[in-house]
Structures are given as C-alpha cells and as structure tokens.
Write an enzyme that holds these catalytic residues in place. Structure first.
Site, PDB file in Angstrom:
ATOM      1  N   LYS A 127      28.592  10.940   9.374  1.00  0.00           N
ATOM      2  CA  LYS A 127      29.257   9.637   9.480  1.00  0.00           C
ATOM      3  C   LYS A 127      30.711   9.863   9.833  1.00  0.00           C
ATOM      4  O   LYS A 127      31.251  10.932   9.542  1.00  0.00           O
ATOM      5  CB  LYS A 127      29.175   8.909   8.129  1.00  0.00           C
ATOM      6  CG  LYS A 127      29.320   7.402   8.250  1.00  0.00           C
ATOM      7  CD  LYS A 127      27.986   6.763   8.521  1.00  0.00           C
ATOM      8  CE  LYS A 127      28.116   5.286   8.809  1.00  0.00           C
ATOM      9  NZ  LYS A 127      26.779   4.648   8.860  1.00  0.00           N
ATOM     10  N   ASP A 167      29.005   1.318  13.703  1.00  0.00           N
ATOM     11  CA  ASP A 167      28.876   0.818  12.326  1.00  0.00           C
ATOM     12  C   ASP A 167      29.850  -0.367  12.291  1.00  0.00           C
ATOM     13  O   ASP A 167      30.151  -0.930  13.358  1.00  0.00           O
ATOM     14  CB  ASP A 167      29.239   1.927  11.315  1.00  0.00           C
ATOM     15  CG  ASP A 167      28.801   1.592   9.889  1.00  0.00           C
ATOM     16  OD1 ASP A 167      27.632   1.825   9.555  1.00  0.00           O
ATOM     17  OD2 ASP A 167      29.626   1.091   9.097  1.00  0.00           O
TER      18      ASP A 167
HETATM   19  N1  GLU Z   1      25.634   2.890  11.249  1.00  0.00           N
HETATM   20  C1  GLU Z   1      24.206   2.732  11.214  1.00  0.00           C
HETATM   21  C2  GLU Z   1      23.682   3.150   9.854  1.00  0.00           C
HETATM   22  O1  GLU Z   1      24.328   2.927   8.862  1.00  0.00           O
HETATM   23  C3  GLU Z   1      23.500   3.360  12.389  1.00  0.00           C
HETATM   24  C4  GLU Z   1      23.775   4.799  12.654  1.00  0.00           C
HETATM   25  C5  GLU Z   1      23.183   5.314  13.966  1.00  0.00           C
HETATM   26  O2  GLU Z   1      22.566   4.575  14.690  1.00  0.00           O
HETATM   27  O3  GLU Z   1      23.386   6.510  14.208  1.00  0.00           O
HETATM   28  O4  GLU Z   1      22.606   3.644   9.709  1.00  0.00           O
END
Ligand code: GLU
Length: 447
Positions: A127, A167
């Site tokens: 992340k 996100d």
């Molecule tokens: N931010 C999204 C999550 O919390 C998607 C992450 C992604 O698609 O890599 O899962």
C-alpha cells in the site's frame, strides 16, 4: 489474548510500532482470529511466521516536492509499504489524503496481504500514498504532484515487483498522470505496472465498479446463506466516492432500496432510492459536494448536516467511506433498527467495539478484507488482460468478479465452520487469508 505466543508477538508489535493505532488495531484483529488455530500449526511458531508477517519486507518514505499554481513550492511526504510478496508482486492502492501517515499505510498494507490472498489470485500485499490533498487543487497541480511522486516511486515498481492502483483520492485522473510519468521515465509501455487505468489505455471494464459491486454481492451472499435477500430491503451506504457509488448501483440491481450517501459535510437521505446516475454525475464528473444531490434531486431527498448516517433505519448497511467511521454507538442504533447484514466496502470502517455489537446481536458481518476484495481482484484481472494483451467484455469480467466474491464468501464460511465458529466471517477471512500466505512463506524458508 489467551495464547502466549500471540500475546508476546503482539506486545513486540506494540513496542516496535508506537503511535500507530490503526496498524495496531489491524494486527490485533487478525491475531484474535488466529487464537482459533493456535496449537494446530507448530511450524508457524518454529518459523517465526507471526513476527515476519507483521514486519513489512520494505518501507519507502520519500519527499515529494512540487510547485502550485501560485508558484509556491509545496512539500508532501510519499509512502510505499511493500508488505508481503509471498503470493505475488506487491499489490495495493495509493491513497492521497491529508490523514495519510506511515501507520495508516501499514494498516492498509497489512490488511491487503490477507485480502489479496482471499481472492485466490497471485498477488502479494502492499500500500502507499501521500498526505497530499487533491481537493481544491487544479488538474495542473494534481498532475505536477503525481509526476513528482512517480519520479521517486518508479524505481521501486514493476509488473513483477510492485503494482499500485487507486484508493481514496486516487482515481482515473491520478492513475493517468502516474502511468504517463512511469512510461516516460522507463521508456516502457508496461501496462501491467498500474491498475485502474483508463479503458483506452490498458484498463479493464468493471474495475471502476468492482469494489462497490463486490461489497453488495458479498452482502447478498451473506443474506442468502441466512435465507434472506436484498429484495425490497432498505440499504444505507456511507461515503460518495468510487466504492459508495457502485455499492449503491449494485444494491439497486439486487432489488434493494439504497437510501443514503454521505461525505465529510453530512449525509443525504432519499426515501425513493438514491438516483445513482445523479450522484455519479455530481461526485465523479463534477467533483461536487453531496449537498448538491439533495438540491438537484428534489422529490423528498434531504441533506442532514453533520450527524450520523447510521441513524437512518435500514436492513442492510454498507460502510464505504473510511476507517473507524462506524463506532459501537452507531452499531447499537443499527441493531435497534433491525439491521440484518453489514458488509464493509471501505477498509476497517467498523471499530472493534462495533464489530462486537454486531457479533452479539447475530448480525451477518462481512469484514473489509473479504467484502471489499472485489476491487483488488478485478485489478488482478486487469493484470491478466495486460499480460495476454487482451480486453474482456463487461459481461465476462463481471461474471469473473461475481464468482470470485462467491468463492471468498464460501471460503470464509467453510473456514469458520471448520474452526467451530459458524457464521463468523471475521475469523473465517483472517484464518483463510493468513494460512495461504504463511504456508507459502514456509515453503520459501526464512527470508
Ligand atoms: N485500494 C483498493 C483496496 O483497498 C484496491 C487496490 C488495488 O486494486 O490494487 O483493496
């Protein structure tokens, strides 16, 4: 915690990660579920799996300098936590929001490991983000920020290394600027290095809708397992971003009546069912405020300044705004009003006390790492399409997403059942997600 190994490791996590309450909360929640398998896997203890799982493989923090429209130099902080690559390249979104700090990114990255494992697809967990606030910034400012952010981040990325996505605060516009700068710096059209791309340049149909759709589908599966359904039932959704908008659309498709949406200024109640297209126009296209929805909708829709969206009586709740937005008091109000199912569209929106309230009241509760996994799962489908230089139809991609959500639901239920906790999706999700990653880590030796 009853188990001394878990307690000792958790104490160590607290010591090594002070001042990071969200991260500590996320670890604690997983560890509480792991109590149900302690003693069954001595190899996890022998191989130091617990502490290794809590320690990110790599954490990158960097300066992001950029020049605003007034010519003033601005400095933000950029983060990427490459948490665990046992199952595949690091995968997870970037969040641009003033609240972002290392603890927030670590909590999100930690959750992402198990979420990605649950999808059944080959993706590790990571992340990132920045304390940059895109609200009120011009397109030019957002572009210059994204270019500066990527100028550092690109050296850590790669389709086999680390694949970011969006996100909170990072949508198609930001992904476009980020991808453009990556392409320019590397001189490679490496489509699979970022997901959430535009449909004309390597993006996947259904990716935009996937997180919200998935959260509603997960709720539907939980209801079906109890002999119930969305049919004619009132649904409250918090938030009005990408997750909320499509959770509303899917709730309606499934036969429910979505009656709320919110943003930081308050919430709207629309007894006739939220007009999904109007909300999408205001929030996604015009980047406006939720108050405008009530003004333009007329027809009995009202805006409530401040207050709690969870005061509205509903049968199903899909918290889709942000972490810790639904506390024990809100949970008690929902229970009093007869809520049957809660499915987390956001990451960790319910506080631990709220989750306990739902547990005690026997409300079906789908934790984010299972319920909102549809977004990242469809990102993995986008990577598949990029790798095969193909583009799938909406129907085919949506069918894959639906099947993945059904599989996750089934895995959680089956695991919970095996551990003597029937219907406990929290224990089911944590243990099923954890075991797969732990077993892969053991196969690789101590690295
Ligand atoms: N931010 C999204 C999550 O919390 C998607 C992450 C992604 O698609 O890599 O899962």
């Amino acid at each position: 915690m009853i188990d001394s190994m878990l307690q000792d490791t958790y104490d160590q996590v607290l010591r090594r990660n002070p001042g990071e309450p969200e991260f500590q909360q996320a670890v604690r929640e997983v560890f509480e579920s792991l109590e149900y398998i302690q003693g069954r896997h001595p190899e996890y203890n022998d191989q130091g799996i617990l502490m290794r799982m809590c320690e990110p493989e790599r954490q990158i923090i960097f300066r992001v300098p950029w020049v605003d429209d007034q010519g003033t130099v601005q400095i933000n902080r950029g983060f990427r936590v490459e948490y665990n690559s046992a199952l595949g390249p690091y995968k997870g979104g970037l969040r641009f929001h003033p609240s972002v700090n290392l603890g927030i990114v670590k909590f999100l990255g930690f959750e992402q490991i198990f979420k990605n494992s649950l999808t059944g697809l080959p993706i590790g967990g990571g992340k990132g983000g920045s304390d940059f606030d895109p609200h009120g910034r011009s397109d030019g400012e957002v572009m210059r920020f994204c270019q500066s952010f990527m100028t550092e981040l690109h050296r850590h990325m790669g389709e086999y290394t680390d694949v970011p996505a969006g996100d909170i605060g990072v949508g198609a516009r930001e992904i476009g600027y980020l991808f453009g700068q990556y392409k320019r710096l590397t001189n490679r059209y490496e489509a699979g290095v970022l997901t959430g791309k535009g449909l004309d340049w390597g993006g996947s149909l259904v990716r935009k809708e996937a997180t919200g759709y998935g959260a509603a589908i997960f709720a539907d599966e939980m209801l079906k397992a109890r002999g119930s359904s969305f049919d004619g039932r009132r649904v409250s959704i918090s938030g009005s971003g990408n997750v909320a908008i499509y959770a509303i659309e899917k709730s309606k498709q499934l036969g429910g009546i979505p009656v709320t949406a919110s943003d930081s200024s308050g919430y709207v109640v629309d007894e006739n069912g939220i007009d999904f297209e109007l909300l999408q126009q205001i929030k996604e296209v015009e980047r406006g405020r939720i108050t405008e929805y009530a003004e333009r909708r007329g027809n009995g829709a009202r805006f409530v300044a401040g207050g709690s969206v969870w005061d509205v009586p509903v049968d199903i709740a899909l918290p889709s705004a942000t972490q810790n937005e639904l506390d024990a008091d809100a949970a008690r109000t929902l229970v009093k009003n007869g809520v049957q199912a809660v499915s987390e569209g956001a990451n960790m929106p319910c506080t631990p006390d709220a989750v306990n309230v739902f547990r005690e009241a026997d409300v079906a509760f789908g934790p984010g790492k299972a319920a909102n996994a549809g977004g990242v799962a469809t990102s993995a489908l986008e990577m598949q399409q990029n790798a095969s230089r193909d583009a799938w139809s909406f129907e085919h991609t949506e069918e894959r997403l639906t099947q993945i959500m059904k599989n996750i639901h089934h895995t959680c239920l089956e695991t919970a059942e095996e551990l003597g906790r029937p219907g406990d999706y929290v224990v089911g999700a944590n243990v099923a997600g954890f075991r797969k990653v732990a077993d892969a880590m053991i196969a690789f030796g101590v690295i």
